[in-house]
Scaffold this motif. Structure first.
Motif, PDB file in Angstrom:
ATOM      1  N   PRO A 155       0.800  -1.230   0.000  1.00  0.00           N
ATOM      2  CA  PRO A 155       0.000   0.000   0.000  1.00  0.00           C
ATOM      3  C   PRO A 155       0.831   1.278   0.000  1.00  0.00           C
ATOM      4  O   PRO A 155       0.348   2.319  -0.445  1.00  0.00           O
ATOM      5  CB  PRO A 155      -0.830  -0.117   1.285  1.00  0.00           C
ATOM      6  N   ASP A 156       2.048   1.249   0.491  1.00  0.00           N
ATOM      7  CA  ASP A 156       2.917   2.424   0.495  1.00  0.00           C
ATOM      8  C   ASP A 156       4.288   1.988   0.000  1.00  0.00           C
ATOM      9  O   ASP A 156       5.161   1.620   0.768  1.00  0.00           O
ATOM     10  CB  ASP A 156       3.019   3.015   1.912  1.00  0.00           C
ATOM     11  N   ILE A 157       4.472   2.027  -1.318  1.00  0.00           N
ATOM     12  CA  ILE A 157       5.709   1.497  -1.899  1.00  0.00           C
ATOM     13  C   ILE A 157       6.916   2.333  -1.498  1.00  0.00           C
ATOM     14  O   ILE A 157       8.028   1.811  -1.361  1.00  0.00           O
ATOM     15  CB  ILE A 157       5.586   1.390  -3.439  1.00  0.00           C
ATOM     16  N   ARG A 210      12.020   2.466   1.522  1.00  0.00           N
ATOM     17  CA  ARG A 210      12.867   2.956   2.622  1.00  0.00           C
ATOM     18  C   ARG A 210      13.316   1.786   3.496  1.00  0.00           C
ATOM     19  O   ARG A 210      14.452   1.750   3.956  1.00  0.00           O
ATOM     20  CB  ARG A 210      12.118   4.012   3.437  1.00  0.00           C
ATOM     21  N   ARG A 211      12.421   0.862   3.750  1.00  0.00           N
ATOM     22  CA  ARG A 211      12.779  -0.352   4.502  1.00  0.00           C
ATOM     23  C   ARG A 211      13.905  -1.098   3.775  1.00  0.00           C
ATOM     24  O   ARG A 211      14.876  -1.534   4.389  1.00  0.00           O
ATOM     25  CB  ARG A 211      11.544  -1.242   4.643  1.00  0.00           C
ATOM     26  N   LYS A 212      13.772  -1.230   2.468  1.00  0.00           N
ATOM     27  CA  LYS A 212      14.800  -1.937   1.682  1.00  0.00           C
ATOM     28  C   LYS A 212      16.109  -1.164   1.689  1.00  0.00           C
ATOM     29  O   LYS A 212      17.195  -1.752   1.757  1.00  0.00           O
ATOM     30  CB  LYS A 212      14.299  -2.121   0.248  1.00  0.00           C
ATOM     31  N   ALA A 231      12.568  13.381   9.536  1.00  0.00           N
ATOM     32  CA  ALA A 231      12.041  14.001   8.317  1.00  0.00           C
ATOM     33  C   ALA A 231      10.565  13.684   8.106  1.00  0.00           C
ATOM     34  O   ALA A 231       9.961  14.167   7.133  1.00  0.00           O
ATOM     35  CB  ALA A 231      12.855  13.533   7.111  1.00  0.00           C
ATOM     36  N   GLY A 232       9.969  12.890   8.992  1.00  0.00           N
ATOM     37  CA  GLY A 232       8.557  12.546   8.859  1.00  0.00           C
ATOM     38  C   GLY A 232       8.266  11.575   7.735  1.00  0.00           C
ATOM     39  O   GLY A 232       7.173  11.591   7.164  1.00  0.00           O
ATOM     40  N   LEU A 233       9.236  10.710   7.417  1.00  0.00           N
ATOM     41  CA  LEU A 233       9.090   9.756   6.327  1.00  0.00           C
ATOM     42  C   LEU A 233       8.875   8.356   6.900  1.00  0.00           C
ATOM     43  O   LEU A 233       9.697   7.859   7.662  1.00  0.00           O
ATOM     44  CB  LEU A 233      10.336   9.769   5.432  1.00  0.00           C
ATOM     45  N   ALA A 234       7.782   7.732   6.516  1.00  0.00           N
ATOM     46  CA  ALA A 234       7.431   6.418   7.054  1.00  0.00           C
ATOM     47  C   ALA A 234       8.348   5.331   6.516  1.00  0.00           C
ATOM     48  O   ALA A 234       8.781   5.367   5.355  1.00  0.00           O
ATOM     49  CB  ALA A 234       5.987   6.085   6.714  1.00  0.00           C
TER      50      ALA A 234
END
Length: 332
Positions: A186-188, A193-195, A232-235
């Motif tokens: 749902p949030d690529i 970012r996880r990767k 930075a507020g990035l999930a």
């Protein structure tokens, strides 16, 4: 019939072309230079635990020669550092029968890092990001080692910047046909970012360091990256509970080696470092955040690449000197 046009014949692009060909999914591979010559002459040799398989694929030396049509989908399988130039090169090529341009087609971006989707969105209306986990390696032109079982890898697929449900499901099905465990994300951007955090082990692999130093450096870089994203507020997507286990089996005659960034330096090729640690440094600078470790790694390996240095020529930057902390503190 819908067809995939894969741009890039490295480990991922060549393996995808072979897997889709085996599954009878229409596919054309765009390769260049020695890769094109090898694949056109001998096909793609996929080395697996159960033995080698040679797959004859439809291969061309340019996207013009693929005669792209409105029903096609572009799959960008070049390295992160080559994505911007590849996208710019193909975007405005006319489609067959002059009914549009390549940028009118959907494009799947398979790169590590976070930059490819925005580069594609500058030209393409329909961008679908794909975060790929795959243990394949590229030995030589036209040869790929694929040691994973029972699937060749995992692919998380999601529209960018927002969901594209019809497109996502269509491509999820195609990746499943290619032997991947394929899931809708749902949030690529959060998944990539996880990767990216996981890929920081690639940059550590290039330095002359003990295993313990590499483990501590990787943990410190990952901790810093998480702090930068949070500030930075990035999930960042949570660990994937739904990803299947991938077993990496022995491939006869193949000695498992270093990670892809190490391999790039060993070949004297360009590397993804600017889009791994360099990406963390970029986000930190944009938001006024301190990220000395990732910035130092990007600087050190950038300088190494500039004079075509090889893996193991440099030690970890001095910014890590005070970083040999107890494991609990590094992971806090």
């Amino acid at each position: 019939m819908s067809r995939y046009i894969i741009v890039g014949a490295g480990a991922l692009g060549a393996l995808l072309a072979a897997q889709w060909t085996i599954a009878k999914v229409p596919v054309t591979l765009v390769a260049r230079g020695a890769s094109y010559e090898a694949i056109a002459a001998r096909g793609i040799r996929v080395r697996r635990p159960e033995g080698d398989e040679v797959v004859s694929v439809d291969v061309v030396s340019s996207i013009r020669d693929a005669a792209p049509r409105l029903s096609d989908t572009v799959v960008l399988a070049v390295k992160s550092q080559d994505a911007e130039s590849a996208i710019a090169e193909i975007a405005w090529i006319p489609l067959a029968h002059r009914v549009g341009v390549v940028a009118d087609l959907p494009i799947l971006t398979l790169q590590n890092g976070l930059a490819s989707e925005d580069a594609a969105l500058r030209r393409f209306d329909r961008v679908i990001g794909v975060s790929v986990g795959i243990p394949a390696s590229h030995l030589e032109p036209g040869v790929v080692v694929s040691p994973a079982k029972p699937v060749v890898g995992v692919a998380w697929i999601g529209g960018y910047p927002t969901s594209l449900p019809g497109e996502e499901e269509r491509h999820r099905g195609a990746f499943a046909q290619a032997g991947f465990a394929a899931l809708i994300e749902p949030d690529i951007a959060a998944a990539k970012r996880r990767k990216l955090i996981a890929n920081l082990r690639n940059v550590v692999d290039v330095f002359d360091a003990t295993i313990e130093q590499q483990e501590h450096a990787e943990a410190a870089l990952a901790q810093e990256a998480r702090r930068v994203f949070a500030s930075a507020g990035l999930a960042v997507a949570p660990p994937p509970w739904d990803a299947p286990r991938i077993d990496v089996a022995e491939v006869p005659g193949h000695e498992p080696g270093h990670l892809s960034t190490w391999q790039s330096f060993a070949r004297g090729a360009s590397s993804e470092v600017d889009f791994l640690s360099g990406e963390i440094a970029l986000i930190a600078r944009r938001h006024g955040i301190h990220a000395p470790l990732n910035a130092a790694v990007a600087r050190e390996l950038g300088a190494l690449a500039a004079h075509r240095g090889r893996p193991g020529e440099v030690t970890l930057p001095p910014e890590f000197a005070s970083g040999w902390l107890p494991r609990e503190r590094l992971r806090a």
